[in-house]
Design an enzyme around this catalytic site. Structure first.
Site, PDB file in Angstrom:
ATOM      1  N   GLY A  11     -19.687  36.652  38.658  1.00 48.19           N
ATOM      2  CA  GLY A  11     -20.987  36.048  38.639  1.00 48.19           C
ATOM      3  C   GLY A  11     -21.525  35.841  37.502  1.00 48.19           C
ATOM      4  N   HIS A 109     -15.200  24.265  36.687  1.00 44.85           N
ATOM      5  CA  HIS A 109     -13.696  24.690  36.593  1.00 44.85           C
ATOM      6  C   HIS A 109     -13.326  24.669  35.130  1.00 44.85           C
ATOM      7  CE1 HIS A 109      -9.459  24.695  37.552  1.00 44.85           C
ATOM      8  NE2 HIS A 109      -9.297  23.855  36.493  1.00 44.85           N
ATOM      9  N   ASP A 150     -10.391  19.871  42.830  1.00 52.18           N
ATOM     10  CA  ASP A 150     -10.851  19.543  41.547  1.00 52.18           C
ATOM     11  C   ASP A 150     -10.363  18.171  41.230  1.00 52.18           C
ATOM     12  OD1 ASP A 150     -10.996  22.361  40.979  1.00 52.18           O
ATOM     13  OD2 ASP A 150      -9.064  22.585  40.334  1.00 52.18           O
ATOM     14  N   GLU A 180     -18.960  26.826  29.950  1.00 50.24           N
ATOM     15  CA  GLU A 180     -19.351  27.124  31.380  1.00 50.24           C
ATOM     16  C   GLU A 180     -21.065  27.354  31.689  1.00 50.24           C
ATOM     17  OE1 GLU A 180     -16.895  29.096  33.967  1.00 50.24           O
ATOM     18  OE2 GLU A 180     -15.236  29.109  32.470  1.00 50.24           O
TER      19      GLU A 180
HETATM   20  C1  GAR Z   1     -15.158  30.938  35.984  1.00 49.66           C
HETATM   21  O1  GAR Z   1     -14.257  30.973  34.539  1.00 49.66           O
HETATM   22  C2  GAR Z   1     -15.041  29.606  37.054  1.00 49.66           C
HETATM   23  O2  GAR Z   1     -14.992  28.425  36.012  1.00 49.66           O
HETATM   24  C3  GAR Z   1     -13.758  29.824  37.316  1.00 49.66           C
HETATM   25  O3  GAR Z   1     -13.574  31.278  37.982  1.00 49.66           O
HETATM   26  C4  GAR Z   1     -14.617  31.843  36.833  1.00 49.66           C
HETATM   27  C5  GAR Z   1     -15.623  32.768  37.779  1.00 49.66           C
HETATM   28  O4  GAR Z   1     -16.416  33.575  36.820  1.00 49.66           O
HETATM   29  N1  GAR Z   1     -13.563  28.949  38.753  1.00 49.66           N
HETATM   30  C6  GAR Z   1     -12.454  28.390  39.014  1.00 49.66           C
HETATM   31  O5  GAR Z   1     -11.367  28.643  38.294  1.00 49.66           O
HETATM   32  C7  GAR Z   1     -12.410  27.511  40.343  1.00 49.66           C
HETATM   33  N2  GAR Z   1     -11.342  26.847  40.456  1.00 49.66           N
HETATM   34  P1  GAR Z   1     -17.940  34.273  37.246  1.00 49.66           P
HETATM   35  O6  GAR Z   1     -17.693  34.829  38.783  1.00 49.66           O
HETATM   36  O7  GAR Z   1     -18.091  35.344  36.019  1.00 49.66           O
HETATM   37  O8  GAR Z   1     -18.819  33.196  37.306  1.00 49.66           O
END
Ligand code: GAR
Length: 198
Positions: A11, A109, A150, A180
């Site tokens: 999260g 992503h 995606d 991100e």
């Molecule tokens: C993030 O890096 C996000 O971009 C990726 O999962 C991670 C979640 O981190 N999402 C994907 O790969 C979607 N295909 P977080 O729970 O710390 O935000």
């Protein structure tokens, strides 16, 4: 604008949204709910700490996919959101959900789409693939969600350098910090200010 944030794990992107609403970087936006498919997700603790309603809807608690999809959709509907943000949500999105909320679902992503995206590319796997291929620049993408994986219209992208000696974990962290956590809040703010797909 009322938003629902869907999460599966740590999260950190949810945290970035919470922090950037608090400091005014994201304007006119309230997180009305957080939905997790995983009851142990640390994201749920982050939501609780910020006083945000959260719900866990896990495929494991339903007999089949259809029943899970129905419960997921009902949970989203109850929050009556203007925008749904998939922030590290690692569940296949039901088709009915995309149809009902078309143009109102966005996803972050961790690569520069169309590189290292689609089926099987999620979380750390994306960074493993980027390092294996030897790219020197990677990054992150925020896009609207359509029926594909995606494939929806791109809203924002930001490039991040790969550095010698990077491991998937180190690269993942740099992509989060430099891309991100910046472009996901920025895209939400753009949409709060009226940005739509053509
Ligand atoms: C993030 O890096 C996000 O971009 C990726 O999962 C991670 C979640 O981190 N999402 C994907 O790969 C979607 N295909 P977080 O729970 O710390 O935000």
């Amino acid at each position: 604008m009322n938003i629902v944030v869907c999460v599966s794990g740590g999260g950190t992107n949810l945290q970035a949204i919470i922090d950037k609403i608090a400091d005014g970087t994201i304007s006119d936006t309230k997180i009305v709910g957080v939905i997790s498919n995983n009851k142990d997700a640390y994201a749920l603790t982050r939501a609780a700490n910020a006083g945000i309603d959260s719900v866990c809807v896990s495929p494991k608690d339903y007999e089949d996919r259809d029943k899970f999809n129905k419960a997921f959709l009902e949970t989203v509907d109850k929050f009556n959101p203007d925008l749904i943000v998939l922030a590290g949500f690692l569940v296949n999105i039901p088709k009915e959900f995309v149809e009902r909320y078309r143009g109102r679902i966005i996803n972050i992503h961790p690569s520069l789409i169309p590189s290292f995206c689609g089926k099987g590319y999620y979380g750390l796997k994306v960074h493993e693939a980027a390092l294996l291929r030897g790219v020197k620049v990677t990054g992150a993408t925020v896009h609207f969600v359509d029926e594909g994986t995606d494939t929806g219209p791109i809203i924002l992208q930001k490039a991040v350098e790969v550095e010698p000696g990077d491991t998937p974990e180190i690269l993942q962290r740099r992509v989060m910090e430099q891309a991100e956590w910046i472009i996901l809040p920025a895209a939400i703010d753009m949409i709060a200010k009226g940005y739509r797909i053509d």
